[in-house]
Design an enzyme around this catalytic site. Sequence first.
Site, short mmCIF file in Angstrom:
data_model
loop_
_atom_site.label_atom_id
_atom_site.label_comp_id
_atom_site.label_asym_id
_atom_site.label_seq_id
_atom_site.Cartn_x
_atom_site.Cartn_y
_atom_site.Cartn_z
N ASP A 175 4.54 7.43 -14.17
CA ASP A 175 3.98 5.98 -13.33
C ASP A 175 5.40 5.81 -13.39
O ASP A 175 5.43 4.71 -15.07
CB ASP A 175 3.21 6.01 -13.18
CG ASP A 175 2.62 5.22 -11.88
OD1 ASP A 175 3.78 4.57 -11.26
OD2 ASP A 175 1.32 5.06 -11.08
N HIS A 232 12.16 0.57 -9.78
CA HIS A 232 10.30 0.91 -9.49
C HIS A 232 9.88 1.78 -10.34
O HIS A 232 8.59 1.81 -10.71
CB HIS A 232 9.40 0.26 -8.53
CG HIS A 232 10.03 -1.14 -8.26
ND1 HIS A 232 9.28 -1.83 -8.42
CD2 HIS A 232 11.43 -1.69 -7.33
CE1 HIS A 232 9.80 -3.50 -8.37
NE2 HIS A 232 10.97 -3.32 -7.71
C1 GDG Z 1 6.34 2.47 -7.01
C2 GDG Z 1 6.30 2.50 -8.64
C3 GDG Z 1 5.30 0.33 -9.82
C4 GDG Z 1 -2.76 1.30 -3.08
N1 GDG Z 1 -3.88 1.77 -2.51
C5 GDG Z 1 -4.95 0.38 -1.65
C6 GDG Z 1 -3.90 -0.79 -2.13
N2 GDG Z 1 -2.95 -0.26 -3.19
C7 GDG Z 1 -2.25 -0.78 -3.20
C8 GDG Z 1 -2.63 -1.06 -5.38
C9 GDG Z 1 -1.33 -1.63 -5.89
C10 GDG Z 1 -0.12 -0.72 -5.27
O1 GDG Z 1 -0.30 -0.67 -4.25
C11 GDG Z 1 0.04 0.54 -6.04
O2 GDG Z 1 0.45 0.35 -7.18
P1 GDG Z 1 1.99 1.18 -7.38
O3 GDG Z 1 1.97 1.00 -8.35
O4 GDG Z 1 1.35 2.48 -7.58
O5 GDG Z 1 2.94 0.96 -7.28
P2 GDG Z 1 4.04 1.49 -5.70
O6 GDG Z 1 4.30 0.68 -5.13
O7 GDG Z 1 3.32 2.85 -5.04
O8 GDG Z 1 4.76 2.02 -6.76
C12 GDG Z 1 5.18 2.07 -9.61
C13 GDG Z 1 5.28 0.34 -8.93
O9 GDG Z 1 6.36 0.56 -8.11
C14 GDG Z 1 5.67 -1.18 -8.94
O10 GDG Z 1 7.07 -1.72 -9.38
O11 GDG Z 1 3.87 0.49 -10.58
O12 GDG Z 1 4.29 2.93 -10.77
O13 GDG Z 1 5.63 3.72 -8.13
O14 GDG Z 1 -0.72 -3.06 -5.57
O15 GDG Z 1 -3.60 -2.88 -5.07
N3 GDG Z 1 -4.42 -2.09 -1.63
C15 GDG Z 1 -4.79 -1.47 -0.72
N4 GDG Z 1 -5.97 -0.61 -0.10
C16 GDG Z 1 -5.20 0.92 -0.62
O16 GDG Z 1 -6.15 1.43 -0.11
N5 GDG Z 1 -5.28 -3.50 -0.48
#
Ligand code: GDG
Length: 741
Positions: free
Chosen positions: A381, A172
Amino acid sequence: MMPRLIVVSNRLPLTVQSSDAGLEFAPSAGGLVSALGAYLESRRRAEPDFDCLWVGWPGAPVPEHQHGELRERLQREYAAHPVLISAEDAHNFYHGFCNNTLWPLFHYFPSYVAYDPTYWETYVRVNELFRDAVLAVAQPGDTIWVHDYQLLLLPRMLRDGLPGSKLGFFLHIPFPSYELFRLLPRAWARKLIAGMLGADLIGFHTFDYTQYFLQCVFRTMGYEHSLGQIAMGDETRRADTFPIGIDFDKFMNAATSETVASRRADLEAGIRGRTAIFSVDRLDYTKGILNRLRGYAEFLKRYPEWQGKVVFLLAVVPSRAEVPQYMRMKHDLENRVGQINGAFGTLDWVPIVYQYRSLDFDTLVALYQLSPIALITPLRDGMNLVAKEYIASKPDATGVLILSEMTGAARELGEAILINPNHWGEIADALLQALSMDRAEQIRRNRPMQERLRAYDARRWASHFLSSLERVKTQQGQLATKTLTPTLVSAICEKSRLASSRLLLLDYDGTLVPFASQPQLAVPDAELYALLASLRSERTRIFLISGRDRHTLGSWFNGHGLGLIAEHGAWIREGDLDWQMTKPLTSAWKERLIPIFRTYVDQVGGSLFEEKDFSIAWHYRRCDPQLGAQRAKELIDEVTQFTANLDVQVLEGKMVVEIRNAGVNKGAAALRVTAQLNPEFILAVGDDQTDEDLFRALPETAISVRVGVPFSHARYHVNDNHDVRRLLAQLATHGVPGSAP
Ligand code: GDG
């Protein structure tokens, strides 16, 4: 059999809290959980007997006396199986090797990387705990899908425990270029790559990450690939690109829900008519939050007319608070917010509204909805789902996404305003451009992005990966040739003996003789001449079918009564007749390409140039293998730019790059011979990629044998040229009329 999927990820899709009152479970959300959740839901609807188990760490240490209850309840209530890790191991594994070594390295922060042997040893041990937990529940026929950088060693460990299993792995986060990856101690680097290669299919978010991985596979293990298909001795693997999607409908529908509307109204009241710029991320140095603030400050400075008219809603979600860089970062971030608010704010305007806590889903969508601008500036990212969710939360397709080009998402969201987050000036100007963009332009940019996100959503992502895994497995089965056993050899001899006519199509180098350091040294020996003579007869015709030039083949085999096919099929000679071209060919193109080949000979010590009538070749058998292979790739890249308008083909053979006329290949030449002779028995033997054309072209009844690798269009395989000679000797003794059965 009931189809079963075992998902293995570091964290289970829930968190566990242990207290004196007992265990409490709460669902946890994240990119993977929501992506897979959407897929699992639709698959269960379509296939009622489909079953999915989840293996992972519950996220917090659970006292030993509650382990039984934990296992039992997780299995019953969530079909989940916990991996139990002691507090100390959890620290050295998760905070240690995962987040202090792999995370900074893979995100291009080499100065943050800790090279601690205790972290590494714990990483190995914890991956073994995951292995044991999976092996305890896995059954034959299960599909196992392992996720992310915490479990890079696990696929290999599972492959050893479950040799025939269907095993996928998805990363990821970014996969870094070799220059970064090589910073790891060599032994760790090899184990990590070997670990990932335990999976049949290895997936990444972007084409670049896939290419970097393939490059690291080659540089650390020496395995080459062809269009992502990796040859590892007698096994193959596939690396491919699957950009993760979001649950598009969930965001689109939520945006019109009443609870979101009322949340939005509350939040809008607080903003008091100002234009909101929104961002949300976990607190992480990779997210470029400080750069974002610098960019915002620069914007307020450069374009003071916007002061008081905009407000930055900066939501930061707590994370990894135990790792020192994260504590420092929080401190720096809060200082910076204070400075900007102090420098630009007024009694009735706060430029940045900062929140350090997570948001509930409705608030998140309300913020996406009410903010005309999303400012997403990671320094690196893997994907970045927030960017996709912002676009999906806009039913009227308005809003402007400013997105860092260092995210995987930027590959799919090209209509966004793409910025380099290292330059605050660019961020400042992007903010001005976003604020000045008219509604029609916003819609024009966002609609195609919405269509893309809707079409390749989370369900499609998961089903695309899993169906590719099925395909890879089937292909492995199709290409897995049978080893030629003594029983099979006897059966082949019998078939040959009973046939009224025979045709043997034999490659030369690597098949009848071993490779020599220089092509002209691989001369036929007396034993080979005798062997061919003992086989050849009126009803048993032999054709040597080689990439070599006709003069060399002629000088070696004149007067031996053999058919010869030279230059991969450009020339043919039957018996002792004259050479003929198999089709009209031109070699005018050679003039333009020879100078390029010659520069490679000059640059790479030990390499050789070879010119034939209708092909040219660069051999690197005697060079340093890594340098040779690296230069071969560059040569292919360079000549491909010149060959687009020429009727030629670039071939990568064994330690050789060759260009020849298109439409000339061993298969076409062999068909010409078989059509003419119409033999009842055909045996074809070859050792490299050019022989695959031959195997593919022959009728199904032909006996085809690949030397070396077992993955081939041939029916059988043998190990080396000694095996080929033994096979031919057997055929001479038992496979011709009058011989003993
Ligand atoms: C890995 C990789 C890749 C965030 N804050 C809140 C919240 N979120 C949700 C967002 C989004 C997810 O969390 C974060 O997205 P990321 O893309 O940063 O994903 P991660 O799972 O942290 O990281 C990344 C991902 O895997 C998928 O393969 O994109 O690059 O590092 O969905 O909406 N949701 C809520 N409250 C929050 O405060 N409800």
